[in-house]
Design a protein around this motif. Structure first.
Motif, PDB file in Angstrom:
ATOM      1  N   SER A  91       0.810  -1.219   0.000  1.00 34.33           N
ATOM      2  CA  SER A  91       0.000   0.000   0.000  1.00 34.33           C
ATOM      3  C   SER A  91       0.840   1.263   0.000  1.00 34.33           C
ATOM      4  O   SER A  91       0.346   2.344  -0.326  1.00 34.33           O
ATOM      5  CB  SER A  91      -0.912   0.011   1.233  1.00 34.33           C
ATOM      6  N   PHE A  92       2.128   1.151   0.383  1.00 33.52           N
ATOM      7  CA  PHE A  92       3.026   2.303   0.464  1.00 33.52           C
ATOM      8  C   PHE A  92       2.461   3.401   1.365  1.00 33.52           C
ATOM      9  O   PHE A  92       2.664   4.592   1.119  1.00 33.52           O
ATOM     10  CB  PHE A  92       3.312   2.873  -0.929  1.00 33.52           C
ATOM     11  N   THR A  93       1.736   3.016   2.403  1.00 31.61           N
ATOM     12  CA  THR A  93       1.214   3.986   3.365  1.00 31.61           C
ATOM     13  C   THR A  93       1.466   3.481   4.781  1.00 31.61           C
ATOM     14  O   THR A  93       1.824   2.319   4.988  1.00 31.61           O
ATOM     15  CB  THR A  93      -0.300   4.217   3.188  1.00 31.61           C
ATOM     16  N   HIS A  94       1.241   4.354   5.747  1.00 33.30           N
ATOM     17  CA  HIS A  94       1.451   4.022   7.160  1.00 33.30           C
ATOM     18  C   HIS A  94       0.155   3.802   7.918  1.00 33.30           C
ATOM     19  O   HIS A  94       0.177   3.643   9.131  1.00 33.30           O
ATOM     20  CB  HIS A  94       2.216   5.162   7.848  1.00 33.30           C
ATOM     21  N   ARG A  95      -0.978   3.818   7.238  1.00 37.18           N
ATOM     22  CA  ARG A  95      -2.257   3.864   7.952  1.00 37.18           C
ATOM     23  C   ARG A  95      -2.495   2.638   8.831  1.00 37.18           C
ATOM     24  O   ARG A  95      -3.269   2.708   9.777  1.00 37.18           O
ATOM     25  CB  ARG A  95      -3.401   4.019   6.951  1.00 37.18           C
ATOM     26  N   PHE A  96      -1.894   1.510   8.483  1.00 36.98           N
ATOM     27  CA  PHE A  96      -2.107   0.302   9.281  1.00 36.98           C
ATOM     28  C   PHE A  96      -0.928   0.004  10.218  1.00 36.98           C
ATOM     29  O   PHE A  96      -0.818  -1.093  10.741  1.00 36.98           O
ATOM     30  CB  PHE A  96      -2.370  -0.901   8.367  1.00 36.98           C
ATOM     31  N   ARG A  97      -0.033   0.963  10.397  1.00 36.11           N
ATOM     32  CA  ARG A  97       1.026   0.762  11.393  1.00 36.11           C
ATOM     33  C   ARG A  97       0.426   0.697  12.792  1.00 36.11           C
ATOM     34  O   ARG A  97      -0.568   1.362  13.059  1.00 36.11           O
ATOM     35  CB  ARG A  97       2.036   1.915  11.324  1.00 36.11           C
ATOM     36  N   PRO A  98       1.005  -0.066  13.691  1.00 39.03           N
ATOM     37  CA  PRO A  98       2.244  -0.856  13.566  1.00 39.03           C
ATOM     38  C   PRO A  98       2.051  -2.243  12.949  1.00 39.03           C
ATOM     39  O   PRO A  98       3.003  -3.003  12.851  1.00 39.03           O
ATOM     40  CB  PRO A  98       2.712  -0.977  15.018  1.00 39.03           C
ATOM     41  N   THR A 134      12.520  -4.834  -3.732  1.00 39.86           N
ATOM     42  CA  THR A 134      12.496  -4.307  -2.358  1.00 39.86           C
ATOM     43  C   THR A 134      13.008  -2.870  -2.286  1.00 39.86           C
ATOM     44  O   THR A 134      13.071  -2.288  -1.206  1.00 39.86           O
ATOM     45  CB  THR A 134      13.342  -5.194  -1.434  1.00 39.86           C
ATOM     46  N   ASP A 135      13.356  -2.287  -3.441  1.00 42.83           N
ATOM     47  CA  ASP A 135      13.903  -0.932  -3.451  1.00 42.83           C
ATOM     48  C   ASP A 135      12.847   0.135  -3.696  1.00 42.83           C
ATOM     49  O   ASP A 135      13.114   1.323  -3.540  1.00 42.83           O
ATOM     50  CB  ASP A 135      14.981  -0.810  -4.537  1.00 42.83           C
ATOM     51  N   CYS A 136      11.658  -0.267  -4.106  1.00 43.53           N
ATOM     52  CA  CYS A 136      10.620   0.709  -4.438  1.00 43.53           C
ATOM     53  C   CYS A 136      10.024   1.317  -3.173  1.00 43.53           C
ATOM     54  O   CYS A 136       9.830   0.622  -2.165  1.00 43.53           O
ATOM     55  CB  CYS A 136       9.524   0.051  -5.264  1.00 43.53           C
ATOM     56  N   THR A 137       9.724   2.597  -3.242  1.00 41.33           N
ATOM     57  CA  THR A 137       9.135   3.283  -2.090  1.00 41.33           C
ATOM     58  C   THR A 137       7.779   3.903  -2.409  1.00 41.33           C
ATOM     59  O   THR A 137       7.210   4.589  -1.570  1.00 41.33           O
ATOM     60  CB  THR A 137      10.071   4.389  -1.584  1.00 41.33           C
ATOM     61  N   SER A 138       7.264   3.665  -3.606  1.00 47.36           N
ATOM     62  CA  SER A 138       5.983   4.262  -3.982  1.00 47.36           C
ATOM     63  C   SER A 138       5.355   3.457  -5.107  1.00 47.36           C
ATOM     64  O   SER A 138       6.008   2.623  -5.747  1.00 47.36           O
ATOM     65  CB  SER A 138       6.176   5.715  -4.440  1.00 47.36           C
ATOM     66  N   ALA A 139       4.073   3.746  -5.363  1.00 45.34           N
ATOM     67  CA  ALA A 139       3.379   3.093  -6.472  1.00 45.34           C
ATOM     68  C   ALA A 139       4.018   3.483  -7.796  1.00 45.34           C
ATOM     69  O   ALA A 139       4.077   2.672  -8.736  1.00 45.34           O
ATOM     70  CB  ALA A 139       1.907   3.477  -6.456  1.00 45.34           C
ATOM     71  N   ASP A 195       7.236   4.076  -8.362  1.00 42.28           N
ATOM     72  CA  ASP A 195       8.418   3.224  -8.526  1.00 42.28           C
ATOM     73  C   ASP A 195       8.014   1.826  -8.976  1.00 42.28           C
ATOM     74  O   ASP A 195       8.673   1.218  -9.826  1.00 42.28           O
ATOM     75  CB  ASP A 195       9.185   3.138  -7.208  1.00 42.28           C
ATOM     76  N   ALA A 196       6.935   1.318  -8.387  1.00 43.23           N
ATOM     77  CA  ALA A 196       6.474  -0.031  -8.736  1.00 43.23           C
ATOM     78  C   ALA A 196       6.074  -0.110 -10.204  1.00 43.23           C
ATOM     79  O   ALA A 196       6.430  -1.076 -10.909  1.00 43.23           O
ATOM     80  CB  ALA A 196       5.303  -0.424  -7.840  1.00 43.23           C
ATOM     81  N   LEU A 197       5.356   0.886 -10.713  1.00 43.26           N
ATOM     82  CA  LEU A 197       4.915   0.865 -12.105  1.00 43.26           C
ATOM     83  C   LEU A 197       6.096   1.052 -13.052  1.00 43.26           C
ATOM     84  O   LEU A 197       6.118   0.475 -14.160  1.00 43.26           O
ATOM     85  CB  LEU A 197       3.861   1.941 -12.331  1.00 43.26           C
ATOM     86  N   ARG A 198       7.092   1.837 -12.660  1.00 45.38           N
ATOM     87  CA  ARG A 198       8.293   1.953 -13.495  1.00 45.38           C
ATOM     88  C   ARG A 198       9.046   0.627 -13.552  1.00 45.38           C
ATOM     89  O   ARG A 198       9.591   0.256 -14.598  1.00 45.38           O
ATOM     90  CB  ARG A 198       9.190   3.082 -12.959  1.00 45.38           C
ATOM     91  N   PHE A 199       9.051  -0.097 -12.449  1.00 47.10           N
ATOM     92  CA  PHE A 199       9.714  -1.402 -12.428  1.00 47.10           C
ATOM     93  C   PHE A 199       8.958  -2.392 -13.315  1.00 47.10           C
ATOM     94  O   PHE A 199       9.563  -3.179 -14.049  1.00 47.10           O
ATOM     95  CB  PHE A 199       9.787  -1.924 -10.986  1.00 47.10           C
ATOM     96  N   TYR A 243       6.580  11.341 -10.582  1.00 50.99           N
ATOM     97  CA  TYR A 243       5.285  10.717 -10.310  1.00 50.99           C
ATOM     98  C   TYR A 243       5.489   9.603  -9.286  1.00 50.99           C
ATOM     99  O   TYR A 243       6.080   8.565  -9.589  1.00 50.99           O
ATOM    100  CB  TYR A 243       4.686  10.127 -11.592  1.00 50.99           C
ATOM    101  N   GLN A 244       4.967   9.812  -8.074  1.00 51.88           N
ATOM    102  CA  GLN A 244       5.089   8.806  -7.019  1.00 51.88           C
ATOM    103  C   GLN A 244       3.744   8.147  -6.720  1.00 51.88           C
ATOM    104  O   GLN A 244       3.651   6.926  -6.637  1.00 51.88           O
ATOM    105  CB  GLN A 244       5.654   9.448  -5.740  1.00 51.88           C
ATOM    106  N   GLN A 245       2.708   8.960  -6.566  1.00 54.08           N
ATOM    107  CA  GLN A 245       1.377   8.425  -6.284  1.00 54.08           C
ATOM    108  C   GLN A 245       0.499   8.502  -7.534  1.00 54.08           C
ATOM    109  O   GLN A 245       0.594   9.447  -8.315  1.00 54.08           O
ATOM    110  CB  GLN A 245       0.720   9.198  -5.137  1.00 54.08           C
ATOM    111  N   VAL A 246      -0.367   7.501  -7.690  1.00 51.61           N
ATOM    112  CA  VAL A 246      -1.183   7.423  -8.892  1.00 51.61           C
ATOM    113  C   VAL A 246      -2.164   8.580  -8.966  1.00 51.61           C
ATOM    114  O   VAL A 246      -2.294   9.244  -9.998  1.00 51.61           O
ATOM    115  CB  VAL A 246      -1.928   6.074  -8.964  1.00 51.61           C
ATOM    116  N   ARG A 247      -2.889   8.847  -7.870  1.00 53.33           N
ATOM    117  CA  ARG A 247      -3.914   9.887  -7.909  1.00 53.33           C
ATOM    118  C   ARG A 247      -3.309  11.290  -7.839  1.00 53.33           C
ATOM    119  O   ARG A 247      -3.592  12.147  -8.669  1.00 53.33           O
ATOM    120  CB  ARG A 247      -4.919   9.683  -6.768  1.00 53.33           C
TER     121      ARG A 247
END
Length: 762
Positions: free
Chosen positions: A15-22, A89-94, A96-100, A231-235
């Motif tokens: 999800s690349f978010t912190h909302r469900f931490r910890p 494991t190097d991607c930090t955002s959506a 980065d994932a789509l570029r990969f 571009y990091q986030q889709v929306r």
């Protein structure tokens, strides 16, 4: 017919978010059980059922756990639906994932972009066909976003942020997309560029739209991400960038789902709770507990579906005095002690619940152990959690993997507790990209130490679970978990107040629908044993779920059907369905249950009567807001409340009353409800006894029943016992008036006929 390459999908398993931490520090969010099934499985099963032939599951944090689950669940061995993992494991955002994904050169045509935490049940054919048709005419139509119309209350129920979208109503092109988080300063104006109106008849600005976070994308979307590394986030970045980039000329369109379609992304714990309840109440059919969601579940013992949306697997050990309430799921291996009450909750495999406990609106994952005299409300307990005797968990509490609560401890509302200690830079509700490394779920901050320290910590954790850990040997925060407990408290952000935090918590349902009516809140300490007994949706006492092998009480199919009609109708009211769509929903239920139109109208009518009164105990919290907040002080107020509801929904009722006999049946139902007999036991219908005649007259005045139906009903009562003629006697003056009016009308018609004949003779 034009051929297309196999339909593919890209599934973001991070999800690349912190909302469900910890929680997400120890296990990926997409593997968090949703009604005992990992979120990712719902997404993949929907894609498979929607005609997608190949899915690429992108894994980042906890990649090995995701890959292991896909293998174990059988997704990687399917022939008709190919699932392939793509790991970085190097991607930090959506972005980065789509570029990969783009670098892998695996996408061969239009594809579905979806997060691995989406639950949906709609078919893709219509949206895909429209997307492809637009692409034929305009190659710059690169994305179609799925949306759904929802009321403000429904958006709040799902914990979604305020969203304003601008749409060309003719072409469905997206013109503007503005999202506000709850803690930001809200304005009363929306900024829209004047260029959006150029050459268009109109632009709709809408706030009643939910973004389902499911997109049909052209390959050019990946090209855009490749060429724009910012571009990091889709929306926020991609959609926002396309909408303001006039030079490129790319376009995004929206496809609005129908009222019958379901599609929601689990954005936060509020969404987690709402979607869980929708699954249990079968609004996401066919994705319900008693249907297999993953390939491997075909071999597992399935759930038995019981009255009141109770689901149970084999191998349960439930004490005879325990009470299992409505909307509850019990997985195999669960044990429940004497005099324990469980309602509106989900228990994973091998959960052990002690005696004299109250578990209300909670989610317990696998292997949770709960001691005696424990009370918990609207809380989430991850796998391997231990709660010792006398603990009280207040609403919105989150206990992450392996946490132990010490004896007689009170966990405050909205607490988040984990074996991993929070670092100063962590925000539990932040939406910024997360880049943490996976952590062992049984190891706290001492995991970086050597083998001896690690072994000592594990010994302390085992002692805490056994209840033998002394205060002087504990390394954990006693203020967070009590004496002898194990865990650290995570602090909330300073700029988020408690009310706002409730908006995104599993505890919101207690405040959202109760509002100022505090009488609807349940205080178990003040309730008698009878009040604590859970009642079924039909009003009759719910039989305890037992596993001793004896025959259970046979379910009354009439009670079940009444509940289904009532809940379907109330959902239509709550979701503000068009009445044509409501007819479709109710007709589907009629066909499925092989019932008559009179059967449907009977329970739609009684649901309307009930809405003019305060909700009864069995009403689901989602529907509480539809009812009156207090008992009308006088008969006039009651009739005004009923008239208001009939003005809105009376036309729907009329559509199911096909003839005079159906209308007579409706009047008999009114009698039955006033007497609180049969399926209307304890329905509060007796309040209508004093206004029976006024209700009868209101139904006549609003054309729900005809004078012929009222007179027929009265004639059928002539030879009944005096007790059965109670309401006919009360209505006698009104019936007499109808008969006289009918006679006068007949005489006038006869006179008119005679006049016509005289005119013809002349």
């Amino acid at each position: 017919e034009e051929s297309h390459p196999p339909l593919q999908a890209v599934v973001l398993a991070d999800s690349f978010t912190h909302r469900f931490r910890p929680i997400t520090l120890e296990s990926p969010k997409v593997l968090l059980p949703l009604v005992n099934v990992p979120m990712l499985d719902y997404t993949l099963e929907w894609l498979a059922s929607a005609g997608v032939e190949e899915a690429f599951v992108f894994c980042c944090a906890h990649a090995q756990k995701v890959e292991a689950h896909l293998q174990e669940a059988g997704w990687l061995s399917m022939s008709s639906f190919k699932v392939t993992t793509v790991t970085s494991t190097d991607c930090t955002s959506a972005g980065d994932a789509l570029r990969f994904i783009d670098q892998r050169n695996c996408i061969r045509g239009d594809f579905v972009l979806v997060s691995g935490d989406v639950v949906a049940n709609f078919k893709l054919e219509d949206a895909l066909a429209l997307h492809r048709e637009r692409r034929k005419k305009d190659k710059q139509a690169i994305m179609t976003i799925m949306t759904k119309k929802l009321s403000g209350a429904s958006l709040k129920r799902f914990g979604y942020s305020d969203l304003v979208v601008g749409i060309d109503p003719d072409s469905k092109q997206l013109m503007t997309y503005q999202e506000e988080r709850a803690h930001t300063q809200k304005g009363t104006h929306v900024r829209v560029e004047s260029k959006f109106f150029k050459g268009r008849k109109s632009v709709q600005l809408r706030t009643d739209v939910m973004d389902c976070h499911i997109d049909i994308c052209a390959p050019e979307v990946l090209v855009d991400f490749r060429e724009n590394f910012d571009y990091q986030q889709v929306r926020r970045d991609f959609v926002g960038g396309v909408l303001i980039d006039e030079e490129m000329g790319n376009k995004i369109f929206v496809h609005e789902l129908t009222d019958r379609d379901y599609a929601v992304q689990i954005l936060n714990l509020r969404t987690y709770d709402a979607v869980s309840r929708d699954i249990i109440q079968r609004w996401v059919y066919p994705f319900v507990p008693d249907n297999s969601v993953t390939p491997s579940q075909m071999c597992d013992p399935g759930y038995q579906y019981l009255r009141g949306n109770i689901y149970r697997q084999e191998g349960l050990n439930i004490a005879r005095s325990a009470t299992i309430g409505n909307n509850t799921v019990l997985a195999t291996g669960c044990r429940v002690g004497e005099n324990t009450v469980i309602r509106a909750s989900v228990l994973g495999k091998n959960c052990v619940i002690g005696s004299n406990c109250v578990i209300d609106g909670c989610y317990l994952n696998d292997n949770v152990v709960v001691g005696n005299n424990v009370k918990m409300v609207s809380s989430l307990l991850c796998a391997q959690v231990t709660v010792h005797n006398g603990v009280k968990l207040e609403e919105g509490s989150i206990l992450s993997y392996g946490v132990v609560c010490g004896k007689d401890f009170n966990v405050a509302a909205l607490s988040r507790v984990s074996l991993i200690k929070q670092v100063e830079t962590d925000d539990i509700d932040s939406s910024e990209d997360e880049s943490e490394q996976p952590a062992d779920p049984n190891v706290s901050t001492l995991k970086q130490m050597g083998g001896l320290a690690y072994a000592m910590e594990r010994n302390r954790l085992d002692a805490a679970r056994d209840g033998t850990l002394s205060a002087d040997k504990s390394i954990w925060d006693a203020a967070a978990v009590g004496t002898g407990g194990a865990g650290f408290l995570w602090q909330k952000r300073e700029d988020v107040d408690s009310e706002e935090e409730f908006q995104y918590s599993v505890g919101l349902r207690w405040r959202l629908y109760v509002g100022k009516n505090q009488d609807l809140l349940i205080d178990e300490d003040e309730c008698s044993d009878d009040e604590m007994g859970v009642r079924s949706r039909g009003g009759a006492a719910q039989a305890n779920v037992e596993s001793d092998g004896e025959d259970e009480e046979e379910e009354d199919p009439e009670v079940i059907f009444k509940c289904e009609v009532t809940e379907t109708f109330l959902r239509c009211v709550r979701m503000q369905y068009d009445q044509g769509n409501a007819v479709v929903e109710l007709n589907a239920l009629k066909l499925a249950e092989d019932r008559t139109f009179a059967d449907l109208s009977r329970y739609i009518f009684t649901a309307l009567l009930a809405l003019a009164l305060p909700p009864s105990a069995e009403v689901h919290p989602d529907n509480v807001m539809l009812y009156a907040t207090e008992v009308p002080e006088c008969d006039k107020e009651l009739m005004l409340a009923l008239k208001k509801r009939l003005e809105t929904w009376g036309p729907l009722l009329q559509r199911f009353l096909k003839n005079k006999d159906d209308q007579v049946e409706l009047l008999l139902t009114l009698e039955e409800m006033c007497l609180e007999e049969g399926v209307f036991e304890a329905s509060k219908g007796s309040r209508y006894t004093s206004v029976f005649v006024q209700t009868l007259q209101l139904l006549y005045n609003m054309d729900v029943v005809t004078e012929e139906a009222v007179i027929t009903w009265d004639e059928e009562k002539k030879h009944a016992d005096e007790e059965d003629r109670k309401f006919a006697i009360l209505a006698a003056p009104f019936v007499t008036w109808l008969k006289e009016a009918e006679e006068d009308s007949s005489e006038e018609e006869d006179e008119d006929d005679e006049d016509d004949e005289d005119d013809e003779d002349e």
